[in-house]
Design an enzyme around this catalytic site. Structure first.
Site, PDB file in Angstrom:
ATOM      1  N   GLU A  65     -49.607 -10.150 -42.279  1.00 47.72           N
ATOM      2  CA  GLU A  65     -48.983  -8.700 -41.339  1.00 47.72           C
ATOM      3  C   GLU A  65     -48.137  -8.944 -39.732  1.00 47.72           C
ATOM      4  O   GLU A  65     -49.404  -9.406 -39.038  1.00 47.72           O
ATOM      5  CB  GLU A  65     -50.257  -8.275 -41.823  1.00 47.72           C
ATOM      6  N   HIS A 122     -50.821  -1.698 -43.812  1.00 50.90           N
ATOM      7  CA  HIS A 122     -52.789  -1.653 -43.266  1.00 50.90           C
ATOM      8  C   HIS A 122     -53.348  -0.277 -42.289  1.00 50.90           C
ATOM      9  O   HIS A 122     -53.772  -0.732 -41.549  1.00 50.90           O
ATOM     10  CB  HIS A 122     -52.889  -2.765 -42.713  1.00 50.90           C
TER      11      HIS A 122
END
Length: 539
Positions: free
Chosen positions: A266, A288
């Site tokens: 990420e 997220h």
């Protein structure tokens, strides 16, 4: 700075936290602020800090700890602890706390949002209409009513999702090998195997911890078994779904779509499979956002502020992840890590949910307060099988939620070692399981010394395989050859049996983990009664 301020314990806010967090700390501390991403400024500010509060951006590692001689507690205002070196903090005698329940409602609600977005094609319809098109017929969706949702993992977030999906009049099924049928019944959930869940579900949502066993647990086999009209959602941890297999399944039309809040890396790197998933028309993605609500952030800040107050006041801290409450005798302390690892071994070998557990302490430890070992055992048992962060304080609650009764038993009888600790449990299928360990020599080497009635003596390492089979010639050659062909080195081995031709137990120490496919292949080749991989998580 006034003398009054200087006399107060220093609490350092390394990131922007809510006013409610500062209010929860109260007037008894000298509260200071620093930009935790500026390493030099952080190091200078840590010099006289008693506590530091962080979110995600500040890295508290061994280097930072070396600049904090007075530090007593690190508080992460959130769930994950990826930016805190827990091992280094423990070695430095610094407590680490987080807010493990702060985001559970937010994560559950985001899961529902993804499910509804997929069912009603909301993001695509929004993009189309915002672009000037009016294409009602292009966005026909599906109702959730009377559909089947499969929940992988019935921890606290999974249970919240189950309750909300029951309100939609969905049929709720779940896969969680560590939840008893009575607990599932309380939640209005039917327990099924992972294969059954994949085949029967219209929607699948995952709420598992990320461990070596769960990484990639949803892959090509599960997608092939799923309905072509089914959707899958992951708001838990990146990597639980095999991203390459997911991409292939979506492109090939094996499943209808996916909702993703988390990714293996990420943000997804350009050129990666995760990045390719972002552009697929049947994928709904968010960056997220599981804990990204005002309420979750507020709860996290207030929760860790209270923990800091308790820690600096010398009280028991409910959300401490590395330090048990109370004074622990130096003679008992080395046993904590051993018992946690025994708990992990116990869980790995369990073939059905645990219903009761005895923590038996035998030998010289009988003369000491060993209550912390009961907590360590529970922490080890649950560490790799629930999605919650497990601490010494919430572990008994996790046991209670699952209907597991726990006893601490001790005596001074230990014939072969100065001390032996045994975890002995009853499982829901009626079977019994026990594992025993000890610490030996001046270096206090952690050893596994028994599984059930089979006596062994093997240092506990990161990778083990435990197998039980009918003793007969040639077995060692069979699994030795197959591990060798797979490039997996056997670093150690112990074999125990009661008599020739009786059931034998072999415990192997390996230099690397084993794939599920190889485990299944070897188990079938030797006709094993038990064949399990044991992966020890650092404690």
């Amino acid at each position: 700075m006034s003398n009054q301020s200087a006399s107060k314990p220093v609490v350092l806010l390394a990131e922007v936290l809510s006013p409610a967090t500062v209010e929860a700390l109260g007037p008894d501390f000298d509260v200071r602020q620093v930009d935790g991403t500026d390493r030099e400024a952080l190091f200078a500010a840590l010099a006289d800090a008693d506590a530091v509060l962080v979110r995600s951006a500040t890295k508290v590692d061994a280097e930072a700890l070396s600049h904090a001689p007075n530090l007593k507690v690190i508080a992460r205002a959130g769930v994950g602890l990826d930016n805190v070196d827990i091992k280094a903090a423990t070695a430095a005698g610094v407590m680490v706390v987080n807010a493990p329940t702060s985001n559970i409602v937010s994560a559950a609600e985001l899961t529902i949002g993804h499910i509804l977005s997929l069912a009603r094609r909301i993001p695509a319809a929004n993009a189309s209409l915002s672009g000037g098109a009016w294409k009602r017929s292009s966005f026909t969706g599906a109702e959730l009513f009377e559909k089947t949702i499969g929940i992988v993992g019935l921890g606290r977030i999974g249970a919240l999702v189950a309750a909300r999906m029951n309100a939609f009049d969905m049929r709720v099924i779940a896969y969680d090998p560590y939840v008893t049928s009575s607990r599932a019944q309380q939640l209005g959930v039917q327990l099924v195997s992972l294969d059954e869940l994949a085949a029967e579900s219209d929607f699948i949502t995952i709420h598992m911890p990320k461990t070596p066993e769960t990484t990639g647990m949803i892959g090509a086999a599960q997608f092939a078994a799923m309905k072509k009209t089914a959707f899958i959602v992951n708001v838990a941890r990146g990597g639980l779904i095999d991203e390459a297999d997911l991409y292939e399944a979506l492109v090939a039309g094996e499943i209808a779509g996916a909702g993703l809040d988390v990714f293996t890396s990420e943000p997804p790197a350009e050129g990666s499979t995760a990045h390719a998933l972002l552009s697929l028309p049947n994928v709904v993605v968010t960056p997220h956002l599981g804990a990204s609500t005002v309420e979750a952030q507020e709860k996290a800040g207030v929760s860790v502020a209270r923990s800091v107050r308790l820690a600096l006041g010398g009280d028991l801290v409910p959300d401490a992840v590395n330090v048990a409450g109370g004074v622990i005798d130096p003679y008992v302390r080395p046993g904590i890590a051993l018992v946690e690892k025994l708990g992990q071994i116990f869980s790995a070998l369990s073939q059905s949910p645990l219903t009761s557990l005895d923590v038996e302490v035998h030998g010289e430890l009988n003369d000491y307060d060993v209550s912390v070992l009961k907590l360590a055992a529970l922490k080890g048992v649950f560490t790799n099988i629930v999605s919650d962060t497990v601490s010494y304080v919430n572990a008994p609650l996790l046991a209670d939620q699952r209907g597991v009764t726990v006893r601490l038993l001790k005596d001074d009888v230990s014939e072969e070692y100065r001390n032996v600790i045994t975890l002995s449990g009853a499982l829901s299928d009626g079977s019994q399981l026990s594992v025993s360990g000890t610490l030996t020599g001046p270096k206090q080497v952690e050893k596994l010394v028994a599984i059930n009635d089979h006596a062994i003596e093997l240092p506990i390492e990161k990778h083990h395989v435990v197998m039980m089979y009918t003793d007969r010639p040639g077995i060692v050659a069979v699994f030795g050859q197959k591990f060798g062909e797979a490039g997996i080195n056997i670093a150690g081995m112990q074999v125990a049996r009661e008599a020739a031709g009786a059931q034998a137990l072999s415990v192997l120490t390996l230099d690397s983990p084993v794939t599920d496919e190889l485990l299944a292949e070897i188990s079938a080749a030797i006709d094993a009664d038990l064949f399990r991989q044991v992966e020890i998580t650092e404690v």
